[in-house]
Design a protein around this motif. Structure first.
Motif, short mmCIF file in Angstrom:
data_model
loop_
_atom_site.label_atom_id
_atom_site.label_comp_id
_atom_site.label_asym_id
_atom_site.label_seq_id
_atom_site.Cartn_x
_atom_site.Cartn_y
_atom_site.Cartn_z
N GLU A 67 0.84 -1.20 0.00
CA GLU A 67 0.00 0.00 0.00
C GLU A 67 0.87 1.24 0.00
O GLU A 67 1.77 1.39 0.84
CB GLU A 67 -0.91 0.01 1.23
CG GLU A 67 -1.83 1.20 1.27
CD GLU A 67 -2.77 1.17 2.46
OE1 GLU A 67 -3.63 2.04 2.52
OE2 GLU A 67 -2.65 0.28 3.32
N SER A 68 0.62 2.15 -0.95
CA SER A 68 1.33 3.42 -0.99
C SER A 68 0.84 4.28 0.16
O SER A 68 -0.37 4.35 0.43
CB SER A 68 1.06 4.12 -2.33
OG SER A 68 1.71 5.36 -2.35
N ILE A 69 1.77 4.96 0.87
CA ILE A 69 1.38 5.76 2.03
C ILE A 69 1.90 7.20 1.96
O ILE A 69 2.25 7.79 2.97
CB ILE A 69 1.85 5.10 3.34
CG1 ILE A 69 3.37 4.92 3.35
CG2 ILE A 69 1.13 3.80 3.61
CD1 ILE A 69 3.94 4.59 4.72
N GLY A 70 1.97 7.78 0.80
CA GLY A 70 2.38 9.18 0.68
C GLY A 70 3.88 9.34 0.55
O GLY A 70 4.38 9.64 -0.51
N ASP A 71 4.63 9.15 1.65
CA ASP A 71 6.09 9.29 1.57
C ASP A 71 6.78 7.96 1.37
O ASP A 71 7.99 7.85 1.47
CB ASP A 71 6.64 10.00 2.81
CG ASP A 71 6.55 9.15 4.07
OD1 ASP A 71 5.74 8.21 4.10
OD2 ASP A 71 7.28 9.45 5.03
N GLY A 72 5.99 6.91 1.09
CA GLY A 72 6.57 5.60 0.90
C GLY A 72 5.53 4.53 0.71
O GLY A 72 4.52 4.75 0.05
N ALA A 73 5.76 3.37 1.34
CA ALA A 73 4.85 2.25 1.16
C ALA A 73 4.93 1.29 2.34
O ALA A 73 5.95 1.22 3.03
CB ALA A 73 5.19 1.51 -0.13
N GLU A 92 12.73 10.72 -1.65
CA GLU A 92 12.07 11.08 -2.91
C GLU A 92 11.06 9.97 -3.26
O GLU A 92 11.31 9.15 -4.14
CB GLU A 92 13.10 11.25 -4.01
CG GLU A 92 14.05 12.41 -3.75
CD GLU A 92 14.94 12.68 -4.94
OE1 GLU A 92 14.40 12.88 -6.05
OE2 GLU A 92 16.16 12.70 -4.75
N PRO A 93 9.91 9.95 -2.59
CA PRO A 93 8.99 8.82 -2.70
C PRO A 93 8.39 8.59 -4.09
O PRO A 93 8.01 7.46 -4.39
CB PRO A 93 7.89 9.14 -1.69
CG PRO A 93 7.98 10.61 -1.47
CD PRO A 93 9.42 10.97 -1.68
N LEU A 94 8.33 9.60 -4.91
CA LEU A 94 7.77 9.41 -6.25
C LEU A 94 8.81 8.92 -7.26
O LEU A 94 8.45 8.40 -8.31
CB LEU A 94 7.13 10.71 -6.76
CG LEU A 94 5.98 11.23 -5.90
CD1 LEU A 94 5.47 12.54 -6.44
CD2 LEU A 94 4.87 10.20 -5.79
N LYS A 95 10.08 9.08 -6.95
CA LYS A 95 11.15 8.67 -7.86
C LYS A 95 11.87 7.41 -7.43
O LYS A 95 12.46 6.71 -8.24
CB LYS A 95 12.19 9.80 -7.99
CG LYS A 95 11.65 11.07 -8.61
CD LYS A 95 12.73 12.13 -8.66
CE LYS A 95 12.20 13.41 -9.24
NZ LYS A 95 13.21 14.46 -9.24
N ASP A 96 11.86 7.11 -6.14
CA ASP A 96 12.61 5.99 -5.60
C ASP A 96 11.80 4.70 -5.75
O ASP A 96 10.74 4.55 -5.15
CB ASP A 96 12.90 6.27 -4.12
CG ASP A 96 13.93 5.33 -3.52
OD1 ASP A 96 13.98 4.15 -3.95
OD2 ASP A 96 14.66 5.78 -2.62
N LYS A 97 12.32 3.77 -6.54
CA LYS A 97 11.61 2.51 -6.80
C LYS A 97 11.36 1.69 -5.54
O LYS A 97 10.44 0.89 -5.49
CB LYS A 97 12.35 1.69 -7.83
CG LYS A 97 12.28 2.28 -9.22
CD LYS A 97 12.54 1.21 -10.25
CE LYS A 97 12.44 1.82 -11.63
NZ LYS A 97 11.16 1.59 -12.23
N ARG A 98 12.17 1.90 -4.50
CA ARG A 98 11.93 1.19 -3.24
C ARG A 98 10.57 1.55 -2.65
O ARG A 98 10.01 0.77 -1.88
CB ARG A 98 13.04 1.50 -2.23
CG ARG A 98 14.41 1.01 -2.67
CD ARG A 98 15.48 1.44 -1.70
NE ARG A 98 15.61 2.90 -1.68
CZ ARG A 98 16.47 3.57 -0.94
NH1 ARG A 98 17.29 2.92 -0.12
NH2 ARG A 98 16.53 4.88 -0.97
N CYS A 99 10.06 2.74 -3.00
CA CYS A 99 8.77 3.18 -2.47
C CYS A 99 7.63 3.10 -3.48
O CYS A 99 6.49 3.34 -3.14
CB CYS A 99 8.89 4.62 -1.96
SG CYS A 99 9.76 4.71 -0.38
N THR A 100 7.94 2.77 -4.72
CA THR A 100 6.88 2.71 -5.74
C THR A 100 6.68 1.32 -6.33
O THR A 100 5.61 1.02 -6.84
CB THR A 100 7.19 3.67 -6.91
OG1 THR A 100 8.44 3.31 -7.51
CG2 THR A 100 7.24 5.12 -6.43
#
Length: 120
Positions: A67-73, A92-100
């Motif tokens: 689940e995406s949570i804004g600044d990460g997942a 950088e939550p929108l660019k970092d693949k660890r969070c997307t």
């Protein structure tokens, strides 16, 4: 602190990887392990408590879900009779693949090692 007092299986990440050693806090039937990989924070939370939804409640997510949570997942799963959540927060939550990319946290969950406690 508190590893010996935790009464659920304790999972932690192996020493290899960019996450470094965790800060650990255990308290009976729950624990938190906090890692600081470059450009992010990774929390691992384990608990003996399972929330069971009433049959008439419509859940938005599967039990083992990303689940995406804004600044990460978040990535939630169960193992050895306990509930666990990996929470990744990225600079950088929108660019970092660890969070997307859900695969990153799924692979991280697969890498966890049983370091204390017993399998039921």
């Amino acid at each position: 602190a508190g590893l010996a007092q935790v009464r659920i299986p304790v999972l932690l990440l192996p020493a290899e990887g960019d996450w470094g050693a965790p800060r650990f806090h255990g308290q009976g039937t729950a624990y938190a392990a906090l890692y600081a990989p470059a450009g992010a924070k990774l929390g691992l939370f384990g608990s003996a408590t399972h929330l069971v939804a009433p049959s008439d409640l419509k859940l938005e997510h599967a039990g083992g879900a990303f689940e995406s949570i804004g600044d990460g997942a978040d990535y939630s799963f169960t193992r050895f009779g306990a509930a666990y959540t990996l929470r990744m927060s990225c600079d950088e939550p929108l660019k970092d693949k660890r969070c997307t990319d859900p695969q990153y946290l799924a692979d991280t969950a697969r890498a966890l090692l049983l370091v204390a406690g017993e399998k039921p």
